[in-house]
Scaffold this motif. Structure first.
Motif, PDB file in Angstrom:
ATOM      1  N   ALA A   1       0.838  -1.199   0.000  1.00 51.69           N
ATOM      2  CA  ALA A   1       0.000   0.000   0.000  1.00 51.69           C
ATOM      3  C   ALA A   1       0.876   1.254   0.000  1.00 51.69           C
ATOM      4  CB  ALA A   1      -0.917   0.002   1.213  1.00 51.69           C
ATOM      5  N   LYS A   2       0.565   2.193  -0.892  1.00 56.98           N
ATOM      6  CA  LYS A   2       1.337   3.437  -0.930  1.00 56.98           C
ATOM      7  C   LYS A   2       0.982   4.294   0.272  1.00 56.98           C
ATOM      8  CE  LYS A   2       0.604   6.770  -4.013  1.00 56.98           C
ATOM      9  NZ  LYS A   2       0.597   7.496  -5.309  1.00 56.98           N
ATOM     10  N   ILE A   3       1.994   4.722   0.996  1.00 60.75           N
ATOM     11  CA  ILE A   3       1.756   5.481   2.222  1.00 60.75           C
ATOM     12  C   ILE A   3       2.458   6.831   2.223  1.00 60.75           C
ATOM     13  CG2 ILE A   3       1.314   3.472   3.689  1.00 60.75           C
ATOM     14  CD1 ILE A   3       4.247   3.554   4.505  1.00 60.75           C
ATOM     15  N   TYR A   4       3.213   7.112   1.169  1.00 57.37           N
ATOM     16  CA  TYR A   4       3.963   8.371   1.159  1.00 57.37           C
ATOM     17  C   TYR A   4       4.248   8.818  -0.269  1.00 57.37           C
ATOM     18  CZ  TYR A   4       7.864  11.654   1.715  1.00 57.37           C
ATOM     19  OH  TYR A   4       8.672  12.762   1.648  1.00 57.37           O
ATOM     20  N   SER A   5       4.177  10.134  -0.481  1.00 57.47           N
ATOM     21  CA  SER A   5       4.485  10.704  -1.790  1.00 57.47           C
ATOM     22  C   SER A   5       4.902  12.159  -1.609  1.00 57.47           C
ATOM     23  CB  SER A   5       3.265  10.617  -2.717  1.00 57.47           C
ATOM     24  OG  SER A   5       3.541  11.201  -3.970  1.00 57.47           O
ATOM     25  N   SER A   6       5.967  12.570  -2.286  1.00 53.18           N
ATOM     26  CA  SER A   6       6.418  13.960  -2.170  1.00 53.18           C
ATOM     27  C   SER A   6       7.196  14.380  -3.408  1.00 53.18           C
ATOM     28  CB  SER A   6       7.307  14.148  -0.929  1.00 53.18           C
ATOM     29  OG  SER A   6       8.551  13.496  -1.108  1.00 53.18           O
ATOM     30  N   VAL A   7       7.180  15.690  -3.654  1.00 50.96           N
ATOM     31  CA  VAL A   7       7.994  16.300  -4.714  1.00 50.96           C
ATOM     32  C   VAL A   7       8.738  17.464  -4.060  1.00 50.96           C
ATOM     33  CG1 VAL A   7       8.029  17.478  -6.927  1.00 50.96           C
ATOM     34  CG2 VAL A   7       6.353  15.664  -6.519  1.00 50.96           C
ATOM     35  N   THR A   8      10.058  17.407  -4.108  1.00 50.49           N
ATOM     36  CA  THR A   8      10.883  18.417  -3.444  1.00 50.49           C
ATOM     37  C   THR A   8      11.924  18.955  -4.415  1.00 50.49           C
ATOM     38  OG1 THR A   8      10.662  17.146  -1.383  1.00 50.49           O
ATOM     39  CG2 THR A   8      12.311  18.892  -1.425  1.00 50.49           C
ATOM     40  N   SER A   9      12.072  20.274  -4.458  1.00 48.52           N
ATOM     41  CA  SER A   9      13.065  20.904  -5.342  1.00 48.52           C
ATOM     42  C   SER A   9      14.057  21.720  -4.524  1.00 48.52           C
ATOM     43  CB  SER A   9      12.383  21.813  -6.361  1.00 48.52           C
ATOM     44  OG  SER A   9      11.564  21.073  -7.243  1.00 48.52           O
ATOM     45  N   TYR A  10      15.261  21.873  -5.089  1.00 53.35           N
ATOM     46  CA  TYR A  10      16.278  22.694  -4.426  1.00 53.35           C
ATOM     47  C   TYR A  10      17.100  23.424  -5.480  1.00 53.35           C
ATOM     48  CZ  TYR A  10      20.035  24.227  -1.389  1.00 53.35           C
ATOM     49  OH  TYR A  10      20.931  25.004  -0.704  1.00 53.35           O
ATOM     50  N   GLU A  11      17.278  24.724  -5.289  1.00 52.84           N
ATOM     51  CA  GLU A  11      18.092  25.536  -6.188  1.00 52.84           C
ATOM     52  C   GLU A  11      19.490  25.661  -5.596  1.00 52.84           C
ATOM     53  OE1 GLU A  11      16.306  29.247  -7.223  1.00 52.84           O
ATOM     54  OE2 GLU A  11      14.274  28.413  -7.210  1.00 52.84           O
ATOM     55  N   SER A  12      20.490  25.332  -6.390  1.00 51.37           N
ATOM     56  CA  SER A  12      21.855  25.316  -5.878  1.00 51.37           C
ATOM     57  C   SER A  12      22.784  26.205  -6.701  1.00 51.37           C
ATOM     58  CB  SER A  12      22.392  23.877  -5.891  1.00 51.37           C
ATOM     59  OG  SER A  12      23.719  23.827  -5.417  1.00 51.37           O
ATOM     60  N   LYS A  13      23.793  26.770  -6.021  1.00 51.11           N
ATOM     61  CA  LYS A  13      24.828  27.565  -6.685  1.00 51.11           C
ATOM     62  C   LYS A  13      26.194  27.102  -6.200  1.00 51.11           C
ATOM     63  CE  LYS A  13      22.032  31.768  -7.180  1.00 51.11           C
ATOM     64  NZ  LYS A  13      21.921  33.217  -6.829  1.00 51.11           N
ATOM     65  N   GLY A  14      27.194  27.212  -7.056  1.00 48.21           N
ATOM     66  CA  GLY A  14      28.553  26.844  -6.686  1.00 48.21           C
ATOM     67  C   GLY A  14      29.553  27.528  -7.594  1.00 48.21           C
ATOM     68  N   LYS A  15      30.791  27.595  -7.144  1.00 49.25           N
ATOM     69  CA  LYS A  15      31.802  28.286  -7.937  1.00 49.25           C
ATOM     70  C   LYS A  15      32.180  27.519  -9.200  1.00 49.25           C
ATOM     71  CE  LYS A  15      35.579  26.459  -5.084  1.00 49.25           C
ATOM     72  NZ  LYS A  15      36.711  26.835  -4.176  1.00 49.25           N
ATOM     73  N   ASN A  16      31.882  26.204  -9.216  1.00 49.37           N
ATOM     74  CA  ASN A  16      32.096  25.403 -10.420  1.00 49.37           C
ATOM     75  C   ASN A  16      30.981  24.365 -10.538  1.00 49.37           C
ATOM     76  OD1 ASN A  16      32.882  23.126  -8.720  1.00 49.37           O
ATOM     77  ND2 ASN A  16      34.873  24.161  -8.505  1.00 49.37           N
ATOM     78  N   TRP A  17      30.994  23.583 -11.610  1.00 48.26           N
ATOM     79  CA  TRP A  17      29.944  22.597 -11.885  1.00 48.26           C
ATOM     80  C   TRP A  17      29.835  21.599 -10.743  1.00 48.26           C
ATOM     81  CZ3 TRP A  17      28.762  17.524 -12.251  1.00 48.26           C
ATOM     82  CH2 TRP A  17      27.634  17.160 -13.009  1.00 48.26           C
ATOM     83  N   ASN A  18      30.966  21.026 -10.338  1.00 48.97           N
ATOM     84  CA  ASN A  18      30.949  19.984  -9.310  1.00 48.97           C
ATOM     85  C   ASN A  18      30.400  20.490  -7.980  1.00 48.97           C
ATOM     86  OD1 ASN A  18      31.993  17.866 -10.872  1.00 48.97           O
ATOM     87  ND2 ASN A  18      34.114  18.540 -10.526  1.00 48.97           N
ATOM     88  N   GLU A  19      30.823  21.680  -7.580  1.00 52.53           N
ATOM     89  CA  GLU A  19      30.339  22.216  -6.310  1.00 52.53           C
ATOM     90  C   GLU A  19      28.848  22.491  -6.358  1.00 52.53           C
ATOM     91  OE1 GLU A  19      30.860  26.457  -4.404  1.00 52.53           O
ATOM     92  OE2 GLU A  19      32.623  25.235  -3.906  1.00 52.53           O
ATOM     93  N   CYS A  20      28.389  23.019  -7.477  1.00 57.86           N
ATOM     94  CA  CYS A  20      26.960  23.325  -7.637  1.00 57.86           C
ATOM     95  C   CYS A  20      26.117  22.061  -7.511  1.00 57.86           C
ATOM     96  CB  CYS A  20      26.735  23.998  -8.994  1.00 57.86           C
ATOM     97  SG  CYS A  20      25.005  24.353  -9.359  1.00 57.86           S
ATOM     98  N   VAL A  21      26.515  21.002  -8.217  1.00 60.96           N
ATOM     99  CA  VAL A  21      25.729  19.769  -8.233  1.00 60.96           C
ATOM    100  C   VAL A  21      25.841  19.002  -6.921  1.00 60.96           C
ATOM    101  CG1 VAL A  21      25.456  17.527  -9.365  1.00 60.96           C
ATOM    102  CG2 VAL A  21      25.860  19.574 -10.741  1.00 60.96           C
TER     103      VAL A  21
END
Length: 320
Positions: free
Chosen positions: A281-301
């Motif tokens: 039985a499904k008991i949980y569902s969610s959609v969560t977003s996060y905006e990220s910044k970093g000095k380079n690609w790796n740090e951002c992700v």
């Protein structure tokens, strides 16, 4: 001579008659004007609605939370009641005051339903609410507000100024029952690349160790929860773990360089669901977003995935 005198007399008579008529008309006009000025003015009374009268009666009223129980784990009782108080404008207790409490009563597929109960304040202006043992996890509030005179939506909004809230926190039994994970990280081209390391690491950083990747690791099961549950159940059964948590973590847009040249920017989105291993039985569902910044690609992700994992795990702990 007689003819002349007769003409003069007749003209004078006409003049006098005309003058009298004019004077009479003017007098009549003055009389009418005086009558209009002395006419009584009508008084328009504006009758207040029951909602307006009710709001007026609340002037100076203050509703506050005095105390509330600490968070608990599912299966336990709250150690103390929820206590609220009502005071008047001069700070004295508002006794015999009608107060309504709204509290979580049930949950279906992650949606919490609330019930309302009316209380009457005691001589100290207080009400005390002892909740029954919670049957589900939740991170929400108990609200206390003056009992409204109607279900008018505008009135409900205005009562927010007279509402007090107390935290209702019940952790799930995930820590004792455990869970298997099937949460996949996607790349910028929207292709699955690996099981999410961040989600599992976040659980363990909180002392929840009975959470790990499930026995199925094929990407063909993504988006097929029924098949995933069926085959997972056949491998591990329905008692070894309490839950199966599955979903995806994707880029809402490719990582982009900031216009000012200071670094990179991305938005990551997690779509997560969970079922009971006992019956699917499904008991949980969610959609969560996060905006990220970093000095380079790796740090951002990497930063984005870590922060997003924290939000997801926190929601799961109180949402299962």
């Amino acid at each position: 001579m007689k003819k002349t005198n007769l003409f003069f007399t007749s003209a004078l008579a006409v003049c006098l008659f005309s003058s009298c008529a004019t004077t009479s008309t003017a007098a009549a006009g003055d009389k009418n004007t005086t009558h209009e000025k002395s006419a009584p003015k009508s008084i328009i009374s504006v009758q207040k609605s029951p909602e307006e009268i009710f709001l007026s009666s609340l002037e100076g009223i203050s509703v506050k939370k005095l105390s509330s129980p600490k968070e608990i784990s599912l299966g336990r009782n709250f150690a103390e009641p929820f206590v609220f108080s009502v005071t008047k404008a001069d700070g004295t207790p508002a006794d015999n005051f009608k107060l309504t409490l709204s509290y979580p009563a049930s949950k279906t597929e992650g949606i919490i339903a609330f019930e309302k109960k009316e209380f009457i304040t005691d001589a100290e202006g207080k009400v005390s609410f002892t909740a029954e043992k919670p049957a589900f996890s939740a991170n929400t509030n108990v609200s206390a507000y003056p009992t409204p005179v109607s279900e008018d939506t505008d009135l409900a909004q205005k009562l927010e100024a007279y509402t007090a809230n107390a935290a209702w926190k019940v952790k799930s039994d995930l820590a004792t029952k455990g869970a298997v994970l099937f949460v996949w990280d996607f790349n910028e081209k929207d292709r699955p690349v690996n099981n999410s390391y961040n989600i599992q690491a976040e659980f363990r950083s909180r002392g929840i160790t009975m959470v790990g990747n499930g026995p199925i690791g094929e990407t063909s099961y993504i988006g097929k929860p029924k098949a995933l549950y069926k085959d997972t159940y056949e491998i591990i059964g329905g008692t070894a773990y309490g839950y199966m948590i599955y979903g995806t973590i994707k880029f809402e847009q490719p990582v982009t360089a900031l216009e000012d040249g200071s670094g990179y920017y991305c938005i990551l989105k997690a779509e997560i669901e969970a079922v009971s291993m006992k019956n699917g039985a499904k008991i949980y569902s969610s959609v969560t977003s996060y905006e990220s910044k970093g000095k380079n690609w790796n740090e951002c992700v990497s930063k984005g995935k870590e922060k997003l994992a924290g939000l997801v795990v926190n929601d799961i702990i109180y949402g299962l």
